[in-house]
Scaffold this motif. Structure first.
Motif, PDB file in Angstrom:
ATOM      1  N   LEU A   5      -6.215  -1.676  -0.251  1.00  0.00           N
ATOM      2  CA  LEU A   5      -5.408  -2.536  -1.708  1.00  0.00           C
ATOM      3  C   LEU A   5      -7.233  -3.707  -1.803  1.00  0.00           C
ATOM      4  CD1 LEU A   5      -2.315  -4.348  -0.228  1.00  0.00           C
ATOM      5  CD2 LEU A   5      -3.302  -2.096  -1.805  1.00  0.00           C
ATOM      6  N   TYR A  57       0.589  -1.356  -0.345  1.00  0.00           N
ATOM      7  CA  TYR A  57      -0.227  -0.002   0.740  1.00  0.00           C
ATOM      8  C   TYR A  57       0.623   1.608  -0.045  1.00  0.00           C
ATOM      9  CZ  TYR A  57      -3.654   2.764   0.876  1.00  0.00           C
ATOM     10  OH  TYR A  57      -4.851   4.740   1.703  1.00  0.00           O
ATOM     11  N   HIS A  68      -4.409  -2.156   6.197  1.00  0.00           N
ATOM     12  CA  HIS A  68      -4.207  -1.480   4.474  1.00  0.00           C
ATOM     13  C   HIS A  68      -4.922  -2.658   3.261  1.00  0.00           C
ATOM     14  CE1 HIS A  68      -1.496   1.444   6.671  1.00  0.00           C
ATOM     15  NE2 HIS A  68      -2.007   1.394   5.945  1.00  0.00           N
TER      16      HIS A  68
END
Length: 252
Positions: free
Chosen positions: A140, A82, A135
């Motif tokens: 994502l 990320y 994350h």
């Protein structure tokens, strides 16, 4: 043949090298040519997230230098991926920077979205709780988060369901943060520990023997709580489970 550069996050290199080895073995079992650049270091996330982005620039430039020549850069970490994809916009957007921002992917993301080969057989006869890291889950889009009205999906769960013998347990709060958050765990220690205890307890109450996830940073935070409370739980990265066979016992 596709040439993959394996990025080993700094905390994996220092504390959980077995995760990097499992990821390498998994990619090689699939028949990919994989290299591990020896001069690689951190992706720069810890400094940037702490407010010292200007000091992380050289680290990010080194990442670009090390990985710009590979078809894909694969990492066992949604958090680091990320950072590369979303935060390297502070660098000059050269063709090399654009390439690594587009082609740096988490191992689960690579296996589901970019790999056209069948996964190697794996066997893991244990009850497993999946920790959806922030994350990966929300950054994502590895899966639907609870605040979104949409059909449920999880690419990580999809991969784990292919493992022979595994029993995935359902959690009360399936996408709750563990409370680690890098330097958040230092700046807000009490809150961080309480959040971690709550996450571990959810897995305990639902009978998990192993907690898995895409980020060893989250798992490391929960492992600290597990060890202090001497709980009957282990943590393992998803790569270790996908690479697991009858010959290996779960890592401790």
């Amino acid at each position: 043949m596709m040439h993959i550069g394996l990025f080993v996050p700094c905390y994996v290199d220092q504390f959980y090298p077995r995760v990097a080895i499992a990821t390498l073995e998994l990619l090689e079992k699939l028949g990919y040519r994989v290299s591990v650049p020896p001069d690689q270091t951190c992706c720069g996330q810890p400094m940037a997230n702490s407010g010292y982005e200007r000091y992380s620039k050289k680290t990010m430039e080194l990442f670009v230098k090390n990985f710009a020549s590979y078809d894909y850069i694969v990492a066992p970490s949604g958090s680091c991926v990320y950072h590369v994809r979303k935060h390297y916009d502070t660098l000059e957007q050269t063709p090399e920077v654009a390439h690594i921002r587009e082609r740096t992917v988490d191992i689960c993301e690579f296996l589901v979205n970019h790999c056209d080969k069948a996964l190697p057989e794996s066997n893991f006869p244990y009850r497993v709780g999946l920790h959806q890291s922030c994350h990966g889950q929300r950054g994502l889009r590895f899966g639907k988060s609870s605040e979104v009205v949409a059909e449920p999906f999880s690419i990580v769960r999809q991969l784990l369901e292919s493992v022979e013998g595994i029993e995935l347990v359902d959690l009360q709060r399936a996408d709750e943060c563990c409370g680690f958050g890098g330097t958040f765990a230092i700046a807000e220690e009490a809150v961080s520990v309480k959040m971690g205890k709550d996450r571990v307890q959810d897995h305990i109450l639902n009978g998990a023997q192993v907690i898995t996830g895409t980020d060893m940073s989250c798992l490391m935070h929960m492992e600290g709580i597990i060890r202090r409370r001497q709980l009957p739980l282990r943590v393992m990265h998803v790569s270790e489970i996908l690479n697991h066979t009858h010959q290996h016992e779960p890592s401790s």
